[in-house]
Design an enzyme around this catalytic site. Structure first.
Site, PDB file in Angstrom:
ATOM      1  N   ILE A 175       0.820  -1.228   0.000  1.00  0.00           N
ATOM      2  CA  ILE A 175       0.000   0.000   0.000  1.00  0.00           C
ATOM      3  C   ILE A 175       0.852   1.276   0.000  1.00  0.00           C
ATOM      4  CG2 ILE A 175      -2.043  -1.072   1.014  1.00  0.00           C
ATOM      5  CD1 ILE A 175      -1.136   0.003   3.757  1.00  0.00           C
ATOM      6  N   TRP A 177       1.416   5.748   0.643  1.00  0.00           N
ATOM      7  CA  TRP A 177       1.490   6.616   1.818  1.00  0.00           C
ATOM      8  C   TRP A 177       0.394   7.657   1.907  1.00  0.00           C
ATOM      9  CZ3 TRP A 177       1.798  11.120  -0.726  1.00  0.00           C
ATOM     10  CH2 TRP A 177       2.471  11.148  -1.965  1.00  0.00           C
ATOM     11  N   LYS A 201       2.454  -4.900   3.414  1.00  0.00           N
ATOM     12  CA  LYS A 201       3.609  -3.991   3.490  1.00  0.00           C
ATOM     13  C   LYS A 201       3.146  -2.532   3.360  1.00  0.00           C
ATOM     14  CE  LYS A 201       6.446  -1.886   0.934  1.00  0.00           C
ATOM     15  NZ  LYS A 201       6.846  -0.630   1.565  1.00  0.00           N
ATOM     16  N   ALA A 203       3.748   1.691   3.347  1.00  0.00           N
ATOM     17  CA  ALA A 203       4.760   2.525   2.696  1.00  0.00           C
ATOM     18  C   ALA A 203       5.836   2.929   3.701  1.00  0.00           C
ATOM     19  CB  ALA A 203       4.113   3.760   2.096  1.00  0.00           C
ATOM     20  N   GLU A 204       7.022   3.154   3.196  1.00  0.00           N
ATOM     21  CA  GLU A 204       8.177   3.467   4.043  1.00  0.00           C
ATOM     22  C   GLU A 204       7.951   4.743   4.875  1.00  0.00           C
ATOM     23  OE1 GLU A 204      11.575   4.311   1.661  1.00  0.00           O
ATOM     24  OE2 GLU A 204      12.963   4.344   3.358  1.00  0.00           O
ATOM     25  N   SER A 254       1.872   3.530  -7.646  1.00  0.00           N
ATOM     26  CA  SER A 254       2.075   4.187  -8.937  1.00  0.00           C
ATOM     27  C   SER A 254       1.908   3.205 -10.089  1.00  0.00           C
ATOM     28  CB  SER A 254       3.472   4.799  -8.969  1.00  0.00           C
ATOM     29  OG  SER A 254       4.426   3.777  -8.792  1.00  0.00           O
ATOM     30  N   GLU A 275      -4.434  -0.982  -8.063  1.00  0.00           N
ATOM     31  CA  GLU A 275      -5.082   0.330  -8.000  1.00  0.00           C
ATOM     32  C   GLU A 275      -3.973   1.337  -8.229  1.00  0.00           C
ATOM     33  OE1 GLU A 275      -8.230   0.865  -7.649  1.00  0.00           O
ATOM     34  OE2 GLU A 275      -9.102  -0.769  -6.488  1.00  0.00           O
ATOM     35  N   GLN A 356       8.650  13.699  -2.547  1.00  0.00           N
ATOM     36  CA  GLN A 356       7.403  14.072  -3.227  1.00  0.00           C
ATOM     37  C   GLN A 356       7.379  15.580  -3.483  1.00  0.00           C
ATOM     38  OE1 GLN A 356       5.402  12.033  -4.586  1.00  0.00           O
ATOM     39  NE2 GLN A 356       3.983  13.580  -5.319  1.00  0.00           N
ATOM     40  N   LYS A 359       9.274  16.264  -6.537  1.00  0.00           N
ATOM     41  CA  LYS A 359       8.548  15.901  -7.764  1.00  0.00           C
ATOM     42  C   LYS A 359       7.548  17.004  -8.127  1.00  0.00           C
ATOM     43  CE  LYS A 359       8.516  10.867  -7.283  1.00  0.00           C
ATOM     44  NZ  LYS A 359       7.683   9.718  -6.969  1.00  0.00           N
TER      45      LYS A 359
HETATM   46  P1  NAP Z   1       4.760   3.615  -5.281  1.00  0.00           P
HETATM   47  O1  NAP Z   1       6.126   4.134  -5.323  1.00  0.00           O
HETATM   48  O2  NAP Z   1       4.281   2.780  -6.400  1.00  0.00           O
HETATM   49  O3  NAP Z   1       4.628   2.837  -3.891  1.00  0.00           O
HETATM   50  C1  NAP Z   1       3.493   2.106  -3.496  1.00  0.00           C
HETATM   51  C2  NAP Z   1       3.923   0.978  -2.590  1.00  0.00           C
HETATM   52  O4  NAP Z   1       4.726   0.061  -3.328  1.00  0.00           O
HETATM   53  C3  NAP Z   1       4.781   1.415  -1.424  1.00  0.00           C
HETATM   54  O5  NAP Z   1       4.528   0.589  -0.313  1.00  0.00           O
HETATM   55  C4  NAP Z   1       6.167   1.191  -1.960  1.00  0.00           C
HETATM   56  O6  NAP Z   1       7.141   1.092  -0.954  1.00  0.00           O
HETATM   57  C5  NAP Z   1       5.997  -0.097  -2.710  1.00  0.00           C
HETATM   58  N1  NAP Z   1       6.977  -0.346  -3.744  1.00  0.00           N
HETATM   59  C6  NAP Z   1       7.873   0.497  -4.312  1.00  0.00           C
HETATM   60  N2  NAP Z   1       8.593  -0.142  -5.261  1.00  0.00           N
HETATM   61  C7  NAP Z   1       8.152  -1.421  -5.301  1.00  0.00           C
HETATM   62  C8  NAP Z   1       8.483  -2.574  -6.085  1.00  0.00           C
HETATM   63  N3  NAP Z   1       9.414  -2.543  -7.036  1.00  0.00           N
HETATM   64  N4  NAP Z   1       7.795  -3.727  -5.870  1.00  0.00           N
HETATM   65  C9  NAP Z   1       6.830  -3.786  -4.947  1.00  0.00           C
HETATM   66  N5  NAP Z   1       6.480  -2.737  -4.161  1.00  0.00           N
HETATM   67  C10 NAP Z   1       7.118  -1.560  -4.348  1.00  0.00           C
HETATM   68  O7  NAP Z   1       3.680   4.739  -5.152  1.00  0.00           O
HETATM   69  P2  NAP Z   1       3.757   5.994  -4.204  1.00  0.00           P
HETATM   70  O8  NAP Z   1       4.530   7.021  -4.911  1.00  0.00           O
HETATM   71  O9  NAP Z   1       4.149   5.586  -2.842  1.00  0.00           O
HETATM   72  O10 NAP Z   1       2.215   6.362  -4.137  1.00  0.00           O
HETATM   73  C11 NAP Z   1       1.631   7.243  -4.971  1.00  0.00           C
HETATM   74  C12 NAP Z   1       0.980   6.553  -6.147  1.00  0.00           C
HETATM   75  O11 NAP Z   1      -0.045   5.695  -5.709  1.00  0.00           O
HETATM   76  C13 NAP Z   1       0.313   7.509  -7.082  1.00  0.00           C
HETATM   77  O12 NAP Z   1       0.642   7.200  -8.401  1.00  0.00           O
HETATM   78  C14 NAP Z   1      -1.167   7.287  -6.835  1.00  0.00           C
HETATM   79  O13 NAP Z   1      -2.002   7.616  -7.888  1.00  0.00           O
HETATM   80  C15 NAP Z   1      -1.208   5.875  -6.477  1.00  0.00           C
HETATM   81  N6  NAP Z   1      -2.373   5.574  -5.655  1.00  0.00           N
HETATM   82  C16 NAP Z   1      -3.409   4.917  -6.243  1.00  0.00           C
HETATM   83  C17 NAP Z   1      -4.556   4.614  -5.518  1.00  0.00           C
HETATM   84  C18 NAP Z   1      -5.696   3.895  -6.144  1.00  0.00           C
HETATM   85  O14 NAP Z   1      -6.555   3.425  -5.427  1.00  0.00           O
HETATM   86  N7  NAP Z   1      -5.742   3.758  -7.441  1.00  0.00           N
HETATM   87  C19 NAP Z   1      -4.636   4.981  -4.171  1.00  0.00           C
HETATM   88  C20 NAP Z   1      -3.560   5.656  -3.593  1.00  0.00           C
HETATM   89  C21 NAP Z   1      -2.425   5.935  -4.357  1.00  0.00           C
HETATM   90  P3  NAP Z   1       7.840   2.423  -0.373  1.00  0.00           P
HETATM   91  O15 NAP Z   1       6.823   3.472  -0.226  1.00  0.00           O
HETATM   92  O16 NAP Z   1       8.307   1.982   0.920  1.00  0.00           O
HETATM   93  O17 NAP Z   1       8.884   2.769  -1.369  1.00  0.00           O
END
Ligand code: NAP
Ligand code: MG
Length: 497
Positions: A175, A177, A201, A203-204, A254, A275, A356, A359
């Site tokens: 999930i 953050w 797991k 988020a960090e 993402s 998602e 963030q 970014k």
């Molecule tokens: P992210 O980098 O994709 O991280 C999401 C989760 O995946 C975190 O727990 C992250 O860990 C983990 N992660 C990172 N790299 C990974 C890998 N290679 N394999 C498996 N897990 C991995 O996204 P974010 O930047 O934290 O969150 C923002 C994004 O989430 C945005 O794009 C947003 O649109 C999307 N989001 C979508 C929804 C929905 O319901 N559609 C809801 C909320 C957010 P760490 O954080 O510890 O690096």
């Protein structure tokens, strides 16, 4: 004097005497919150030191102070958690009746309600969102999610038109953050209701409320191993998704990471729901109630600092009302209170992390370079912590990065249209398809738009409203599958018979 002129005069007065309308600070106390200096992994119902021997700090993004140290799970730790979840699945959870599972899930919901204030404060401390949001949105919705799914646990037969639903096994859940507790609830509640066990797991940058949830699991005596929590960064998530003992991966985050997980899982037995990101269009017609629409636009993009996958980050406004909508939006933005997330009056809190914030700065610079006009009110931002002023861009071309890419910050790009079909074409002209909004006085127009917008959720004359009974998910590159509602149960069940 017409209503509109009177309202505008009132607005002028409000702006002129803005200072007299300021609120005195009203800070939520943090005395009742006792964070541990260090959190271990939650495996098999117990707190366990990580085999990695490594810990990382989680900070308060509004002050940059460390809140606690948190264990970093490596592959071996993830494997231990998966083994625990498998044993709990085989020996306990799959054997319980739906009625018995429901009792545990109801207990979780009630315990969360009892500790609502503590959870809201920690959510705000760890992630930077305003206390009024964590208190009124995140925590109550998380509890509602557990209540709702507890209700389904012994009625799954009815969810699938009389067909038998079997659990999948062990779910690996990852999930983000932006809604740490709520996303944990979205993932854990349906998995448990359908008879699966979980390795989650967080988020960090925001692990604390998931770890507090683990404390609740202990208190309500959830059988050990039914939910395991492994903290860490991206590598921990990757190890979890790749583990062969997992039957299903549920990921929110993402689009880039989602695609990587999809590739890693290709050809395996694992089921997958994703998602992902969004670039929602909020479509405002000339016949819309403009003041309500402005409130909805503000809520759509500045709510939770724009850290919302379904944020209304593109405003599509009918050309004839562009100027008045932008002017009213600017008036409203001048009255937003940006700053200390713990203050009950704060509308826009801290950006979740330094990364963030970087970014957002980069995307805003790209918008300026591409020739769009940037506007922001003047805010007295705190000198420490990560903050970004609510910002709008006008005069942007459809091809600009700020009109196409997710910014995930309090930044709105304003575009125009002349006909409903042009609005639909522009709204759908994106790789994403998570959500959209329509503002109009005409019900028929709302339906016309809703049927043609390629988005998992379409809000009419409102925005960013969530409910456990309503399925949520994306079209196109915004994801696979649905969470919430009856549809969300299918993501954790094998329907047979
Ligand atoms: P992210 O980098 O994709 O991280 C999401 C989760 O995946 C975190 O727990 C992250 O860990 C983990 N992660 C990172 N790299 C990974 C890998 N290679 N394999 C498996 N897990 C991995 O996204 P974010 O930047 O934290 O969150 C923002 C994004 O989430 C945005 O794009 C947003 O649109 C999307 N989001 C979508 C929804 C929905 O319901 N559609 C809801 C909320 C957010 P760490 O954080 O510890 O690096
Ligand atoms: Mg933090």
């Amino acid at each position: 004097m017409s209503d509109i002129t009177r309202r505008e005069q009132t607005n002028e007065l409000a702006l002129q005497f803005g200072n007299a309308w300021n609120y005195a600070p009203s800070r939520e106390g943090t005395e009742q919150v006792s964070l541990k200096p260090r959190y271990e992994l939650f495996i098999d119902g117990a707190w366990t030191a990580p085999k990695s021997n490594r810990y990382f700090a989680t900070i308060n993004p509004a002050t940059e102070e460390t809140l606690a140290e948190v264990a970093e799970a490596n592959e071996e730790d993830v494997a231990r958690a998966v083994t625990g979840a498998r044993a709990a699945y085989d020996n306990v959870w799959r054997k319980l009746s739906g009625k018995e599972r429901a009792k545990y899930i109801y207990r979780i919901a009630r315990a969360l309600q009892e500790k609502a204030r503590e959870f809201a404060i920690v959510e705000t401390l760890d992630g930077g969102k305003p206390i009024k949001e964590s208190r009124d949105i995140d925590v109550p919705l998380a509890a509602a999610h557990f209540f709702y799914h507890a209700g389904w646990a012994d009625k799954l037969h009815y969810a699938f038109q009389g067909r038998e639903a079997r659990p999948l096994g062990v779910a690996g859940q990852i999930i983000p953050w932006n809604f740490p507790l709520l996303m944990a609830a979205w993932k854990i509640a349906p998995a448990l209701a359908c008879g699966n066990t979980v390795v989650l797991k967080p988020a960090e940058t925001t692990p604390l409320t998931a770890l507090m949830l683990a404390q609740i699991f202990q208190e309500i005596e959830l059988p050990p191993g039914v939910v395991n929590i492994v903290t860490g960064a991206g590598a921990t998530g990757a190890a979890l998704a790749a583990h062969p003992g997992i039957d299903k991966v549920a990921f929110t985050g993402s689009t880039a990471v989602g695609k990587r997980i999809q590739q890693a899982l290709a050809g395996s037995k694992k089921r997958l729901t994703l998602e992902l990101g969004g670039k929602a269009a909020n479509v405002v017609f000339a016949d819309a109630p403009i003041d309500q629409a402005v409130e909805g636009i503000v809520n759509g993009i500045f709510f939770n600092q724009g850290h919302v996958c379904c944020a209304g980050s593109r405003l599509l406004v009918e050309e004839s009302v562009h100027d008045i909508v932008v002017r009213k939006l600017q008036d409203r933005m001048r009255t937003l209170r940006v700053g200390d997330p713990l203050d009950k009056n704060t509308d826009v809190g801290a950006i979740n992390s330094k990364m963030q914030l970087g970014k957002i700065h980069e995307m805003v610079a790209a918008g300026e370079e591409e020739g769009a006009t940037r506007w922001s009110a003047t805010y007295d931002l705190p000198s420490k912590g990560f903050f970004f002023p609510p910002t709008i861009f006008t005069g942007a071309a459809q091809s600009c990065r700020i009109a196409r890419e997710e910014i995930f910050g309090p930044v709105l790009t304003v575009l125009t249209f002349r006909t409903p079909d042009e609005a639909i074409e522009k709204a759908n002209n994106t790789m994403y398809g998570l959500s959209a909004g329509v503002w109009t006085d005409k019900g028929s127009k709302s339906f016309y738009m809703a049927q043609r917008l390629e988005a998992g959720v379409v809000w009419a004359n409102t925005f960013n409203k969530f409910d456990a009974t309503s399925p949520f998910g994306g079209f196109k590159e915004s994801g696979l599958g649905r969470e919430g509602g009856r549809q969300g149960l299918a993501a954790y069940s094998e329907v047979v018979g």
